[in-house]
Design a protein around this motif. Structure first.
Motif, mmCIF file in Angstrom:
data_model
loop_
_atom_site.group_PDB
_atom_site.id
_atom_site.type_symbol
_atom_site.label_atom_id
_atom_site.label_comp_id
_atom_site.label_asym_id
_atom_site.label_seq_id
_atom_site.Cartn_x
_atom_site.Cartn_y
_atom_site.Cartn_z
ATOM 1 N N LEU A 30 43.340 23.974 3.434
ATOM 2 C CA LEU A 30 44.256 23.370 2.470
ATOM 3 C C LEU A 30 43.605 23.275 1.092
ATOM 4 O O LEU A 30 44.240 23.573 0.074
ATOM 5 C CB LEU A 30 44.684 21.988 2.951
ATOM 6 N N PHE A 31 42.348 22.874 1.065
ATOM 7 C CA PHE A 31 41.634 22.775 -0.211
ATOM 8 C C PHE A 31 41.554 24.135 -0.894
ATOM 9 O O PHE A 31 41.767 24.246 -2.113
ATOM 10 C CB PHE A 31 40.223 22.230 0.022
ATOM 11 N N LEU A 32 41.291 25.185 -0.123
ATOM 12 C CA LEU A 32 41.196 26.527 -0.698
ATOM 13 C C LEU A 32 42.539 26.968 -1.274
ATOM 14 O O LEU A 32 42.583 27.560 -2.369
ATOM 15 C CB LEU A 32 40.731 27.520 0.375
ATOM 16 N N VAL A 33 43.617 26.682 -0.553
ATOM 17 C CA VAL A 33 44.940 27.072 -1.035
ATOM 18 C C VAL A 33 45.263 26.354 -2.343
ATOM 19 O O VAL A 33 45.720 26.961 -3.314
ATOM 20 C CB VAL A 33 46.017 26.769 0.033
ATOM 21 N N ILE A 34 45.014 25.055 -2.383
ATOM 22 C CA ILE A 34 45.324 24.283 -3.586
ATOM 23 C C ILE A 34 44.428 24.704 -4.752
ATOM 24 O O ILE A 34 44.863 24.754 -5.915
ATOM 25 C CB ILE A 34 45.178 22.776 -3.299
ATOM 26 N N TYR A 35 43.178 25.040 -4.447
ATOM 27 C CA TYR A 35 42.256 25.453 -5.507
ATOM 28 C C TYR A 35 42.635 26.825 -6.071
ATOM 29 O O TYR A 35 42.618 27.037 -7.289
ATOM 30 C CB TYR A 35 40.828 25.499 -4.962
ATOM 31 N N GLY A 59 54.144 20.686 2.666
ATOM 32 C CA GLY A 59 54.832 21.972 2.651
ATOM 33 C C GLY A 59 55.489 22.250 1.312
ATOM 34 O O GLY A 59 55.475 23.389 0.830
ATOM 35 N N MET A 60 56.041 21.199 0.679
ATOM 36 C CA MET A 60 56.658 21.383 -0.634
ATOM 37 C C MET A 60 55.607 21.757 -1.682
ATOM 38 O O MET A 60 55.834 22.646 -2.508
ATOM 39 C CB MET A 60 57.376 20.108 -1.057
ATOM 40 N N VAL A 61 54.459 21.101 -1.646
ATOM 41 C CA VAL A 61 53.409 21.378 -2.627
ATOM 42 C C VAL A 61 52.863 22.784 -2.456
ATOM 43 O O VAL A 61 52.674 23.522 -3.425
ATOM 44 C CB VAL A 61 52.279 20.331 -2.506
ATOM 45 N N VAL A 62 52.610 23.176 -1.213
ATOM 46 C CA VAL A 62 52.075 24.517 -0.950
ATOM 47 C C VAL A 62 53.090 25.587 -1.341
ATOM 48 O O VAL A 62 52.730 26.633 -1.899
ATOM 49 C CB VAL A 62 51.678 24.660 0.536
ATOM 50 N N GLY A 63 54.360 25.348 -1.073
ATOM 51 C CA GLY A 63 55.392 26.329 -1.404
ATOM 52 C C GLY A 63 55.706 26.408 -2.882
ATOM 53 O O GLY A 63 56.199 27.431 -3.356
ATOM 54 N N GLY A 64 55.422 25.341 -3.610
ATOM 55 C CA GLY A 64 55.731 25.320 -5.039
ATOM 56 C C GLY A 64 56.867 24.365 -5.340
ATOM 57 O O GLY A 64 58.004 24.593 -4.909
ATOM 58 N N VAL A 65 56.571 23.288 -6.040
ATOM 59 C CA VAL A 65 57.573 22.267 -6.336
ATOM 60 C C VAL A 65 58.668 22.855 -7.232
ATOM 61 O O VAL A 65 58.385 23.420 -8.285
ATOM 62 C CB VAL A 65 56.921 21.054 -7.027
ATOM 63 N N GLY A 66 59.912 22.729 -6.799
ATOM 64 C CA GLY A 66 61.041 23.212 -7.578
ATOM 65 C C GLY A 66 61.435 24.649 -7.305
ATOM 66 O O GLY A 66 62.445 25.119 -7.833
#
Length: 338
Positions: free
Chosen positions: A310-315, A268-275
């Motif tokens: 998830l792969f599509l979101v990260i890509y 959830g942190m990675v998808v939302g944006g770290v920081g």
């Protein structure tokens, strides 16, 4: 070249732009708050329950964001702190008849101490080694909660049932609606505290350690103190989220707080944006609703569908929801100029 094309051309270099505010603008924040206040009036109790869980997981992800996005320390052990907070509330409510609202600060203090103490030996670790140490903590916690000498308090494998509170003062609203508004107030208070923390001297020390530990130390920052303090604050917020989660779900059991929960919070942190603090709630929405969406597409292959999504979101957005927010700000600025 149009404004959209100019922004699209530059959005890949999102890290090159100056650092943006860690929060939403005032106008956007007020719109979001108004929507959160009004929405429960028009939806069923199950949707209200899901919205409550979104806020709770959002708090847990925000806590991880302070630790990782703020001080640069990786943790896969947030489920352990979440479990400690949940069990603290369950034990206080069911064994000592403590009011549910009073259990939240107690859980926060207990988890702060737990996180601060865990941060002491973790000072010698960094990067993947710290992640492995916290991974071990998350793996061990469900087994620790099943120990025989704790069974009288924790309920052992069977867990504990938690009573959901009624609305006070004779308010004519359901238990789910009251708990949602109560959770919203707690979430707003912690969110404002987190923003002020990261903008304070301590927050600047966290970020100095994150960027360059040696340089921070040479500038007089007490690296050991601030790294353990970051662990303690993160654990405290996660513990309060666990307390709210125990009240909302009305049940605690060791197998509810496995490493799967810790990985979900990290995701959830990675998808939302770290920081980026608002992204914590975007990430929470992802880990709550996307698995259900994947199961509705294919029950037998829900895990595979979730992996593809998830792969599509990260890509498409490698920097998470924060990248979309920056892109929108850039686009709005170009359109205003034109």
């Amino acid at each position: 070249m149009s404004a959209v094309e100019e922004v699209a051309e530059g959005h890949q270099a999102v890290e090159a732009v100056p650092k943006r505010a860690m929060t939403l603008g005032t106008g956007t924040s007020l719109v979001v708050l108004a929507a959160l206040l009004i929405a429960p009036v028009f939806v069923k109790n199950f949707i209200i329950f899901q919205m409550t869980m979104l806020l709770i997981y959002g708090l847990a992800v925000l806590a991880l964001n302070i630790l990782t996005g703020g001080s640069g320390q990786f943790s896969l052990g947030q489920s352990a702190f979440y479990a400690v907070g949940a069990y603290t509330t369950a034990v206080l409510m069911e064994h000592f008849n403590v009011n549910y609202a009073l259990t939240l600060p107690v859980a926060g203090v207990v988890c702060f101490g737990f996180g601060f103490l865990f941060g002491q030996p973790a000072l010698r670790l960094s990067g993947v080694y710290l992640a492995l140490a916290t991974f071990a903590l998350a793996t061990a916690m469900p087994q620790l909660l099943k120990l025989n000498f704790l069974e009288h308090w924790t309920g052992g494998v069977q867990g504990l049932v938690v009573t959901k509170p009624d609305a006070p003062f004779g308010l004519s609203m359901s238990q789910d609606m009251w708990l949602y508004y109560f959770t919203l107030v707690v979430t707003l208070a912690i969110y404002i505290f987190s923003v002020n923390l990261l903008r304070s001297r301590s927050g600047r020390a966290f970020m100095a350690i994150r960027d360059n530990e040696i340089a921070a130390s040479s500038m007089g920052v007490n690296v050991a103190l601030y790294k353990t303090l970051a662990f303690g604050v993160s654990a405290a917020i996660t513990g309060i989220a666990g307390s709210l989660g125990a009240i909302a779900v009305q049940f605690v059991a060791p197998d509810s707080y496995t490493i799967t929960l810790a990985i979900s919070l990290f995701l959830g942190m990675v998808v939302g944006g770290v920081g980026w603090l608002p992204g914590s709630f975007v990430g929470a929405a992802f880990i709550i609703f996307v698995p259900n969406m994947a199961e509705s597409i294919s029950k037998g292959l829900s895990g595979a569908v979730f992996g593809v999504l998830l792969f599509l979101v990260i890509y498409l957005v490698p920097h998470g929801a924060r990248q979309i927010a920056i892109f929108g700000q850039q686009l709005a600025g170009k359109l205003r100029k034109n």
